[in-house]
Design a protein around this motif. Structure first.
Motif, PDB file in Angstrom:
ATOM      1  N   LEU A 171       0.829  -1.210   0.000  1.00 33.69           N
ATOM      2  CA  LEU A 171       0.000   0.000   0.000  1.00 33.69           C
ATOM      3  C   LEU A 171       0.857   1.251   0.000  1.00 33.69           C
ATOM      4  CD1 LEU A 171      -2.810   1.399   0.394  1.00 33.69           C
ATOM      5  CD2 LEU A 171      -2.353   1.265   2.861  1.00 33.69           C
ATOM      6  N   ILE A 172       1.861   1.295   0.858  1.00 35.57           N
ATOM      7  CA  ILE A 172       2.704   2.490   0.977  1.00 35.57           C
ATOM      8  C   ILE A 172       3.464   2.759  -0.316  1.00 35.57           C
ATOM      9  CG2 ILE A 172       4.710   3.445   2.168  1.00 35.57           C
ATOM     10  CD1 ILE A 172       3.643   2.034   4.706  1.00 35.57           C
ATOM     11  N   ARG A 173       3.886   1.716  -0.986  1.00 32.94           N
ATOM     12  CA  ARG A 173       4.619   1.907  -2.231  1.00 32.94           C
ATOM     13  C   ARG A 173       3.768   2.541  -3.321  1.00 32.94           C
ATOM     14  NH1 ARG A 173       8.002  -3.850  -2.080  1.00 32.94           N
ATOM     15  NH2 ARG A 173       9.709  -3.058  -0.764  1.00 32.94           N
ATOM     16  N   LYS A 174       2.453   2.509  -3.157  1.00 30.30           N
ATOM     17  CA  LYS A 174       1.568   3.126  -4.147  1.00 30.30           C
ATOM     18  C   LYS A 174       1.665   4.654  -4.124  1.00 30.30           C
ATOM     19  CE  LYS A 174      -1.824  -0.647  -4.290  1.00 30.30           C
ATOM     20  NZ  LYS A 174      -1.514  -1.068  -5.653  1.00 30.30           N
ATOM     21  N   ILE A 175       2.215   5.219  -3.059  1.00 29.04           N
ATOM     22  CA  ILE A 175       2.373   6.679  -3.024  1.00 29.04           C
ATOM     23  C   ILE A 175       3.822   7.067  -3.346  1.00 29.04           C
ATOM     24  CG2 ILE A 175       0.404   7.083  -1.531  1.00 29.04           C
ATOM     25  CD1 ILE A 175       2.304   7.397   0.832  1.00 29.04           C
ATOM     26  N   ASP A 176       4.492   6.201  -4.095  1.00 29.97           N
ATOM     27  CA  ASP A 176       5.830   6.486  -4.620  1.00 29.97           C
ATOM     28  C   ASP A 176       6.859   6.718  -3.521  1.00 29.97           C
ATOM     29  OD1 ASP A 176       5.001   6.265  -7.291  1.00 29.97           O
ATOM     30  OD2 ASP A 176       4.318   8.352  -7.309  1.00 29.97           O
ATOM     31  N   VAL A 177       6.830   5.854  -2.526  1.00 27.40           N
ATOM     32  CA  VAL A 177       7.830   5.891  -1.468  1.00 27.40           C
ATOM     33  C   VAL A 177       8.251   4.459  -1.180  1.00 27.40           C
ATOM     34  CG1 VAL A 177       6.099   5.852   0.373  1.00 27.40           C
ATOM     35  CG2 VAL A 177       8.368   6.733   0.851  1.00 27.40           C
ATOM     36  N   GLU A 178       9.519   4.255  -0.903  1.00 24.22           N
ATOM     37  CA  GLU A 178      10.006   2.910  -0.614  1.00 24.22           C
ATOM     38  C   GLU A 178       9.684   2.553   0.828  1.00 24.22           C
ATOM     39  OE1 GLU A 178      10.446  -0.305  -1.129  1.00 24.22           O
ATOM     40  OE2 GLU A 178      11.662   0.364  -2.834  1.00 24.22           O
ATOM     41  N   ALA A 179       9.242   1.325   1.029  1.00 26.59           N
ATOM     42  CA  ALA A 179       8.930   0.827   2.363  1.00 26.59           C
ATOM     43  C   ALA A 179       9.696  -0.466   2.596  1.00 26.59           C
ATOM     44  CB  ALA A 179       7.425   0.592   2.507  1.00 26.59           C
ATOM     45  N   TYR A 180      10.174  -0.637   3.822  1.00 29.22           N
ATOM     46  CA  TYR A 180      10.993  -1.793   4.167  1.00 29.22           C
ATOM     47  C   TYR A 180      10.387  -2.548   5.344  1.00 29.22           C
ATOM     48  CZ  TYR A 180      14.690   0.197   1.249  1.00 29.22           C
ATOM     49  OH  TYR A 180      15.413   0.690   0.189  1.00 29.22           O
ATOM     50  N   ASN A 181      10.526  -3.877   5.285  1.00 27.83           N
ATOM     51  CA  ASN A 181      10.077  -4.744   6.360  1.00 27.83           C
ATOM     52  C   ASN A 181      11.059  -4.639   7.518  1.00 27.83           C
ATOM     53  OD1 ASN A 181       9.378  -6.831   8.077  1.00 27.83           O
ATOM     54  ND2 ASN A 181       9.173  -8.367   6.469  1.00 27.83           N
ATOM     55  N   HIS A 211      12.132  19.558   7.725  1.00 25.44           N
ATOM     56  CA  HIS A 211      11.315  18.458   7.211  1.00 25.44           C
ATOM     57  C   HIS A 211      12.148  17.323   6.620  1.00 25.44           C
ATOM     58  CE1 HIS A 211       8.282  21.380   7.955  1.00 25.44           C
ATOM     59  NE2 HIS A 211       8.572  22.111   6.900  1.00 25.44           N
ATOM     60  N   ALA A 212      13.318  17.065   7.189  1.00 26.03           N
ATOM     61  CA  ALA A 212      14.158  15.962   6.723  1.00 26.03           C
ATOM     62  C   ALA A 212      13.550  14.628   7.147  1.00 26.03           C
ATOM     63  CB  ALA A 212      15.580  16.097   7.285  1.00 26.03           C
ATOM     64  N   GLY A 213      13.883  13.577   6.389  1.00 28.41           N
ATOM     65  CA  GLY A 213      13.489  12.223   6.734  1.00 28.41           C
ATOM     66  C   GLY A 213      14.695  11.319   6.741  1.00 28.41           C
ATOM     67  N   ILE A 214      14.471  10.021   6.790  1.00 32.20           N
ATOM     68  CA  ILE A 214      15.578   9.055   6.760  1.00 32.20           C
ATOM     69  C   ILE A 214      15.468   8.211   5.495  1.00 32.20           C
ATOM     70  CG2 ILE A 214      15.778   8.958   9.271  1.00 32.20           C
ATOM     71  CD1 ILE A 214      14.304   6.256   9.146  1.00 32.20           C
ATOM     72  N   ARG A 215      16.618   7.765   5.025  1.00 32.48           N
ATOM     73  CA  ARG A 215      16.674   6.929   3.839  1.00 32.48           C
ATOM     74  C   ARG A 215      17.562   5.724   4.115  1.00 32.48           C
ATOM     75  NH1 ARG A 215      15.850  10.154  -1.219  1.00 32.48           N
ATOM     76  NH2 ARG A 215      13.585  10.074  -1.374  1.00 32.48           N
ATOM     77  N   ILE A 216      17.223   4.595   3.502  1.00 35.22           N
ATOM     78  CA  ILE A 216      18.042   3.402   3.558  1.00 35.22           C
ATOM     79  C   ILE A 216      18.869   3.368   2.272  1.00 35.22           C
ATOM     80  CG2 ILE A 216      18.081   0.899   3.840  1.00 35.22           C
ATOM     81  CD1 ILE A 216      16.820   2.465   6.182  1.00 35.22           C
ATOM     82  N   TRP A 217      20.202   3.446   2.387  1.00 33.33           N
ATOM     83  CA  TRP A 217      21.055   3.551   1.214  1.00 33.33           C
ATOM     84  C   TRP A 217      21.845   2.265   0.992  1.00 33.33           C
ATOM     85  CZ3 TRP A 217      20.782   7.376  -2.223  1.00 33.33           C
ATOM     86  CH2 TRP A 217      20.196   8.563  -1.813  1.00 33.33           C
ATOM     87  N   ALA A 218      21.948   1.883  -0.257  1.00 30.15           N
ATOM     88  CA  ALA A 218      22.777   0.722  -0.621  1.00 30.15           C
ATOM     89  C   ALA A 218      24.249   1.096  -0.572  1.00 30.15           C
ATOM     90  CB  ALA A 218      22.409   0.245  -2.021  1.00 30.15           C
ATOM     91  N   PRO A 219      25.133   0.151  -0.288  1.00 31.73           N
ATOM     92  CA  PRO A 219      26.572   0.441  -0.264  1.00 31.73           C
ATOM     93  C   PRO A 219      27.038   0.982  -1.626  1.00 31.73           C
ATOM     94  CG  PRO A 219      26.142  -1.707   0.708  1.00 31.73           C
ATOM     95  CD  PRO A 219      24.857  -1.250   0.092  1.00 31.73           C
ATOM     96  N   GLY A 220      27.943   1.953  -1.580  1.00 29.63           N
ATOM     97  CA  GLY A 220      28.539   2.470  -2.792  1.00 29.63           C
ATOM     98  C   GLY A 220      27.717   3.503  -3.528  1.00 29.63           C
ATOM     99  N   THR A 221      26.567   3.916  -2.943  1.00 29.96           N
ATOM    100  CA  THR A 221      25.731   4.930  -3.614  1.00 29.96           C
ATOM    101  C   THR A 221      25.847   6.267  -2.902  1.00 29.96           C
ATOM    102  OG1 THR A 221      23.793   4.350  -2.270  1.00 29.96           O
ATOM    103  CG2 THR A 221      24.076   3.217  -4.373  1.00 29.96           C
TER     104      THR A 221
END
Length: 221
Positions: A171-181, A211-221
């Protein structure tokens, strides 16, 4: 599919209603004052073109209207009382608890309930047969309401029911945002506690943004 947002007349609830409606998902916003909910729904519909409808009901009417997903977006002070008032309508639905237990008078601090987090408190109050999923705790209400800007963070999703977690992530991904378990409900103790840290950073005069948020980043990006 339709989604109910309880507390939909508040800043975060309004922003989520706009985002989900724009994604094509009908939304019913619920408030203790049903007429107020209807008035806000009309106002929000006026901000959207080519979107799903937003309607307004009292709290119980909103829960009844929702197909499966019910988002709890009330102030923490109304968290338990709201759940007690709608508990008999929630079997067969998933409760998405976005409430953060901020300290009274100081949003830069968290005041966790005895259960450990608002998510865990909701699960204890409702019982194991009603899945409670914690999500959307760290998303700025201002960001949600600025539809011309993308949501600038990822969402961590937790709860004891894996199937329900996966449905909420979808559901959350439908608003163009990444969601993680993020695992079981106990993870909410960490996730909810991030919010006052973000608030502290965002209001700091030494930080050149808000209004900053948090992001999950892949290594090397």
């Amino acid at each position: 599919m339709s989604v109910a947002i309880l507390g939909g007349t508040g800043p975060q609830g309004r922003g989520l209603a706009l985002r989900f409606a724009r994604a094509g998902i009908p939304v019913v916003i619920g408030s203790r004052d049903g007429e107020r909910a209807q008035s806000v729904a009309e106002e929000l519909n006026g901000q959207l073109n080519d979107a799903a409808a937003i309607t307004g009901e009292d709290l119980r009417g909103a829960v009844t209207t929702a197909d499966e997903m019910v988002i709890l977006a009330v102030p923490y002070s109304a968290h338990d009382a709201t759940l007690e008032g709608i508990r008999d309508l929630l079997p067969g639905k998933i409760l998405i608890d976005i409430v953060v237990p901020l300290a009274d008078g100081d949003p830069k601090k968290v005041d966790m309930p005895a259960a450990g987090s608002a998510t865990e408190a909701a699960q204890a109050l409702l019982g194991d047969d009603i899945p409670v999923i914690g999500a959307l705790h760290n998303v700025s209400a201002a960001t949600l309401n600025h539809l011309d800007h993308p949501i600038n963070c990822d969402v961590l999703v937790c709860g004891n029911d894996l199937a329900a977690r996966e449905k909420v992530i979808e559901l959350i991904r439908k608003i163009d945002v990444e969601a993680y378990n993020a695992g079981p409900a106990i993870s909410a103790r960490c996730i909810e506690a991030i919010t006052p840290i973000l608030i502290r950073i965002n209001i700091s005069k030494k930080v050149p943004f808000t209004h900053a948020g948090i992001r999950i980043w892949a290594p090397g990006t």
